[in-house]
Structures are given as structure tokens and as C-alpha cells.
Design an enzyme around this catalytic site. Structure first.
Site, PDB file in Angstrom:
ATOM      1  N   ASP A 172     -28.752  47.269  -0.702  1.00  0.00           N
ATOM      2  CA  ASP A 172     -29.914  46.672  -0.041  1.00  0.00           C
ATOM      3  C   ASP A 172     -29.654  46.181   1.384  1.00  0.00           C
ATOM      4  O   ASP A 172     -30.361  45.311   1.882  1.00  0.00           O
ATOM      5  CB  ASP A 172     -30.426  45.495  -0.876  1.00  0.00           C
ATOM      6  CG  ASP A 172     -29.331  44.466  -1.182  1.00  0.00           C
ATOM      7  OD1 ASP A 172     -28.321  44.425  -0.449  1.00  0.00           O
ATOM      8  OD2 ASP A 172     -29.486  43.700  -2.153  1.00  0.00           O
ATOM      9  N   GLU A 212     -26.994  51.652  -7.131  1.00  0.00           N
ATOM     10  CA  GLU A 212     -27.514  50.309  -7.413  1.00  0.00           C
ATOM     11  C   GLU A 212     -29.008  50.240  -7.086  1.00  0.00           C
ATOM     12  O   GLU A 212     -29.497  49.356  -6.395  1.00  0.00           O
ATOM     13  CB  GLU A 212     -26.737  49.228  -6.663  1.00  0.00           C
ATOM     14  CG  GLU A 212     -26.943  47.822  -7.249  1.00  0.00           C
ATOM     15  CD  GLU A 212     -26.249  46.724  -6.477  1.00  0.00           C
ATOM     16  OE1 GLU A 212     -25.201  46.256  -6.942  1.00  0.00           O
ATOM     17  OE2 GLU A 212     -26.758  46.323  -5.406  1.00  0.00           O
ATOM     18  N   GLU A 231     -33.111  41.752   2.200  1.00  0.00           N
ATOM     19  CA  GLU A 231     -32.597  42.692   1.199  1.00  0.00           C
ATOM     20  C   GLU A 231     -33.669  43.232   0.254  1.00  0.00           C
ATOM     21  O   GLU A 231     -33.636  44.410  -0.137  1.00  0.00           O
ATOM     22  CB  GLU A 231     -31.478  42.028   0.393  1.00  0.00           C
ATOM     23  CG  GLU A 231     -30.189  41.807   1.160  1.00  0.00           C
ATOM     24  CD  GLU A 231     -30.174  40.520   1.965  1.00  0.00           C
ATOM     25  OE1 GLU A 231     -29.161  40.261   2.638  1.00  0.00           O
ATOM     26  OE2 GLU A 231     -31.181  39.770   1.923  1.00  0.00           O
ATOM     27  N   HIS A 270     -24.131  31.674   1.583  1.00  0.00           N
ATOM     28  CA  HIS A 270     -24.363  32.243   2.910  1.00  0.00           C
ATOM     29  C   HIS A 270     -25.752  32.813   3.111  1.00  0.00           C
ATOM     30  O   HIS A 270     -26.118  33.170   4.229  1.00  0.00           O
ATOM     31  CB  HIS A 270     -23.354  33.366   3.164  1.00  0.00           C
ATOM     32  CG  HIS A 270     -23.616  34.581   2.326  1.00  0.00           C
ATOM     33  ND1 HIS A 270     -23.197  34.692   1.020  1.00  0.00           N
ATOM     34  CD2 HIS A 270     -24.275  35.732   2.614  1.00  0.00           C
ATOM     35  CE1 HIS A 270     -23.576  35.857   0.533  1.00  0.00           C
ATOM     36  NE2 HIS A 270     -24.234  36.506   1.467  1.00  0.00           N
ATOM     37  N   ARG A 278     -29.474  33.823   3.969  1.00  0.00           N
ATOM     38  CA  ARG A 278     -30.363  33.337   5.028  1.00  0.00           C
ATOM     39  C   ARG A 278     -31.382  32.328   4.503  1.00  0.00           C
ATOM     40  O   ARG A 278     -31.689  31.345   5.165  1.00  0.00           O
ATOM     41  CB  ARG A 278     -31.123  34.523   5.664  1.00  0.00           C
ATOM     42  CG  ARG A 278     -30.336  35.296   6.701  1.00  0.00           C
ATOM     43  CD  ARG A 278     -31.217  36.376   7.320  1.00  0.00           C
ATOM     44  NE  ARG A 278     -30.540  37.085   8.394  1.00  0.00           N
ATOM     45  CZ  ARG A 278     -29.745  38.116   8.233  1.00  0.00           C
ATOM     46  NH1 ARG A 278     -29.501  38.565   7.003  1.00  0.00           N
ATOM     47  NH2 ARG A 278     -29.179  38.709   9.265  1.00  0.00           N
ATOM     48  N   HIS A 299     -18.412  31.524   5.146  1.00  0.00           N
ATOM     49  CA  HIS A 299     -18.962  32.632   5.926  1.00  0.00           C
ATOM     50  C   HIS A 299     -18.803  32.347   7.421  1.00  0.00           C
ATOM     51  O   HIS A 299     -18.810  31.196   7.854  1.00  0.00           O
ATOM     52  CB  HIS A 299     -20.444  32.797   5.578  1.00  0.00           C
ATOM     53  CG  HIS A 299     -21.037  34.097   6.007  1.00  0.00           C
ATOM     54  ND1 HIS A 299     -21.535  34.310   7.266  1.00  0.00           N
ATOM     55  CD2 HIS A 299     -21.221  35.264   5.332  1.00  0.00           C
ATOM     56  CE1 HIS A 299     -22.010  35.545   7.358  1.00  0.00           C
ATOM     57  NE2 HIS A 299     -21.831  36.140   6.200  1.00  0.00           N
TER      58      HIS A 299
END
Length: 371
Positions: A97, A119, A133, A209, A211, A242
Site C-alpha cells: 500500500d 498482499e 495507504e 510513526h 501520520r 522513526h
């Protein structure tokens, strides 16, 4: 002779595509395998390529400081144009993604090249969670010709979107292939800023991490972790932080001076896999770790309000706890104080496969009657 071009750009993609690339290479008399990396992530990607002994045929080297989704999208699209024109593959394989995934599928479509989506079929139903994603995988699904779904749930998602049943194969998740192969290799921890870790204590592995968690949600998460550490002196927290400055600044502000909480640099996949194996439990907003940690018998509390992996929740290997600090604290403490709850999660059967997903994918490619 089939020509298959595998395209990926981030560390998670590389980890999950490495077993597929290795499996493709086992059939040199039937498959000509080529690899393109976009280097949407640079340093972290290179670590995985080295670990799995993969030498890319093309490296777009697109990573730039401060790059935006606009930058990545345009560079991947233009970077792949000439490669696809030159190689003329029968199939382009993409994974998951990421922006690289969607744009590589689009680039292949523009040249009427078939696309295989590894996937495939993960959905939250909310186009902004996770962002970007969720839309990356949906748009990739619309462009794909072959859908390699990790689970039956993913297959059902695709069927509801009118993907032809014959174009879907349930394979398990290739991350289990990669993980099991990695932890079977001996490893001794050195470096990574973990020389002060007390390994006799129970290890909490934290990753954060996403967003959608930036800002106040992440502040809540970190505050909850600090409370857990204060209440459980028999624990050590290890947080590979991250590289995003916003994540790092907040982590150091809230967690940086707490004894027993170790803020370390992002790890190579091999030590990270072994760290998962050493952990007592995992707190994460990562998608992949919802699949990986249960394979090692580790309970996972998911620091998100949605997940595209409902199979793990149904199986009992993970629990969605959101980003409220009180709920995170309570659910984490429960796994320390209630042995029955801990064992129920640790011993649940992982729904993501047995480590042979890559073999199923490559066999499906070989069996395809329209390639």
C-alpha cells in the site's frame, strides 16, 4: 520464458517482497526475474537488500530530504516509464500500500502490462485511515490483474469490490516467510544504543510513526508508555524512533529522560526481528507488526482506531486500543497483571500463514494461463 519485474521502494515492502524475489529466482528456466527499487526509503531499504542478498537491476534512488507525496508520485511514475518500455515485462509485481506500489501499478497500466498485487485486499473502509495507504491499496487493486490475498478476509473484501474470483489466490502473508527465515539465524545484540538494556526484565517493544497519530494522539501514546514504565519497574521499553523530526522531537520530550525507556535508532530488519522475539509484548501502530509479532507468540496492542487486519483481532492475537492514554495504560497493565489474558493472546493461532506464501505466489504465476 516469463519476464517478471518486481518493484518496491520502502523497507516494509522489501522485507515482504524478498521471499517472492528469492522464490522467482528458483525457476531460471521458466522465469526471468528483474528487480526495480525506487528507494522511497534509502538507508532502511538498503539494509534489507543486503540481508536477503538481493541486487536490484534498477535503482531509481528517489529519496530526497523533505520529499512530499507529490514528489514521490511524479518521480516514480516518470522513473518507471523508460524501464518498462525497455524491459517489456509480462508482469509487474507490487506489494501492499505504499506510494511506490500504487504508482508502479499505474505506470504498468499505462503500458498495458499486467499487474500482480502481493498482499491484496486489505481494507479499513476509511480512506483517510491509514493515510495515504488505504487509497493506495484500493487504487492498486483497481489496476491489478492478479490479487495475492494474505487471508480469506482479504479475499472477501476483493470479491465485494467485484474482482473476479479466479483472479484471487489466498497465499498467506510473505512477511511470515521473511520473519521465520530471519529469526532462525543466530544473532547477538550489539550497538543500536541498547547496551544499557536490562535483558532480565520484561521487554516492551514500542513502534509509533503513522501520520494519523502525529501530534496529540502520539502525545497520548507516549504519556501512557511513561505511566506503564513508572508502574512496572520490572520492565524495559525499547523504542526504535522513526526519523521523522516530529516523531523524534516528541519522543525525546516525553520519554527521553525516563530511566528504562531506551530511544534507539531505527534498526536493520535482522536485529529488529530478534528484538521482537525477545519482547514480552508489543505496542505499535504498524500494520506489518500485527502479522509478525503473533508468529513469535507476542501479544500486540494496536495504537490506532482502525485496522486493515481484522483477522488478527478475530483470532485474538492483537487488540485495537486506540490512542487514548488511559485505555492504552489499562490494556497494557492488564497483560502484566492477568496471566490468563496474556496467555490467550500469546497462544492464539496466527491467521497470516505458515511461511510458504512466496511459493504459492510464484506457483500461481507459473500456472496462469494468460501470461
Amino acid at each position: 520464458m516469463l519476464k517478471v519485474l518486481s518493484v518496491f521502494g520502502t523497507r516494509p515492502e522489501a522485507i515482504k517482497m524478498a521471499p517472492v524475489v528469492q522464490e522467482l529466482q528458483k525457476f531460471p528456466e521458466k522465469i526471468q526475474s528483474k528487480v526495480v527499487v525506487t528507494a522511497q526509503h534509502r538507508e532502511m531499504l538498503d539494509q534489507v537488500l543486503e540481508l536477503f542478498h538481493i541486487q536490484p537491476d534498477y535503482d531509481l534512488n528517489l529519496m530526497r530530504h523533505g520529499q512530499t507525496l507529490y514528489d514521490i508520485t511524479s518521480r516514480v511514475l516518470l522513473g518507471l516509464r523508460d524501464i518498462l518500455s525497455q524491459e517489456k515485462p509480462d508482469l509487474v509485481l507490487v506489494h501492499g500500500d505504499t506510494t511506490t506500489t500504487f504508482v508502479a501499478a499505474l505506470a504498468a497500466f499505462y503500458q498495458q502490462i499486467k499487474v500482480g498485487h502481493v498482499e491484496a485486499g486489505l481494507r479499513t473502509g476509511n480512506k483517510l485511515s491509514p493515510f495515504p495507504e488505504e487509497m493506495n491499496r484500493k487504487m492498486t487493486g483497481s489496476l491489478a490483474d492478479y490479487h495475492f490475498a494474505p487471508t480469506e478476509t482479504a479475499r472477501q473484501n476483493l470479491l465485494r469490490e467485484n474482482v473476479p474470483e479466479k483472479m484471487i489466490v489466498v497465499t498467506g502473508n510473505t512477511v511470515i516467510d521473511a520473519l521465520l527465515a530471519t529469526v532462525r539465524q543466530p544473532y547477538q545484540f550489539t550497538g543500536f544504543g541498547m547496551h544499557e538494556v536490562d535483558w532480565t526484565k520484561k521487554i516492551i517493544l514500542l513502534t509509533c510513526h503513522r501520520r494519523e497519530n502525529w501530534g496529540d494522539p502520539m502525545r497520548e501514546i507516549f504519556t501512557a508508555v511513561r505511566r506503564v514504565k513508572a508502574a512496572r519497574p520490572d520492565t524495559e521499553v525499547i523504542f526504535p524512533v522513526h526519523k521523522n523530526p516530529g516523531v523524534r522531537d516528541l519522543a525525546h520530550q516525553i520519554l527521553g529522560k525516563t530511566p528504562g525507556i531506551h530511544l534507539v535508532e531505527p534498526m536493520d530488519y535482522q536485529p529488529f526481528a530478534h528484538l521482537m522475539a525477545k519482547s514480552y509484548l508489543v505496542l505499535t501502530d504498524s500494520g506489518g507488526m500485527q502479522e509478525e509479532a503473533p508468529s513469535l507468540g507476542k501479544p500486540v496492542l494496536v495504537l490506532r482506531n482502525t485496522t486493515e487486519r481484522p483477522e488478527a483481532m478475530e483470532a485474538g492475537t492483537v487488540k485495537l486500543v486506540g490512542t487514548n492514554q488511559d485505555i492504552i495504560y489499562q490494556e497494557t497493565m492488564k497483560l502484566f497483571e492477568d496471566e490468563r489474558s496474556y496467555r490467550a493472546m500469546a497462544n492464539a493461532v496466527n491467521p497470516y500463514g505458515d511461511g510458504t506464501a512466496a511459493l504459492r505466489i510464484v506457483q500461481s504465476i507459473l500456472d496462469a494461463d494468460d501470461l
